[in-house]
Design an enzyme around this catalytic site. Sequence first.
Site: not given
Ligand code: 5GP
Length: 114
Positions: A30-31, A87, A96, A100, A102
């Site tokens: 994760d970034i 999520n 996103v 996915h 986590h």
């Molecule tokens: P969500 O909030 O949809 O469950 O998780 C999306 C995750 O994607 C977040 O933890 C966020 O930090 C990660 N994320 C967003 N943009 C990027 C990216 O460009 N690269 C990577 N590796 N992770 C990302």
Amino acid sequence: MSDTLFGKIIRREVPADIVYEDEDVLGFNDISPQAPLHVLFIPKKPLATIDDARADDALLLGRLMLAAAGYARAQGVAADGYRLVVNCNAHGGQTVFHLHVHLLAGRRMHWPPG
Ligand code: 5GP
């Protein structure tokens, strides 16, 4: 193929620190890590959310979970423990829209989550 950010990572159009790959699943750091180990596991099939999964996705979802669990075991964090999070949509905090999982590990998690 999904045209989300994660679809672009699958197609190597956007760089990512890929730590796991098999026929069906990709795993990358994760970034914005929320724990010492924070890896996202995604199906290569472009399901937007867990709500879009259907009965014929059961094997894929199993592989997704097993990929995350196997990675945690290989990293040596399984005995101490870890958390897997999916999520879904706005109230779940999904940002996103490519399904996915986590994997969060390396510290004690809190409950209830925020
Ligand atoms: P969500 O909030 O949809 O469950 O998780 C999306 C995750 O994607 C977040 O933890 C966020 O930090 C990660 N994320 C967003 N943009 C990027 C990216 O460009 N690269 C990577 N590796 N992770 C990302």
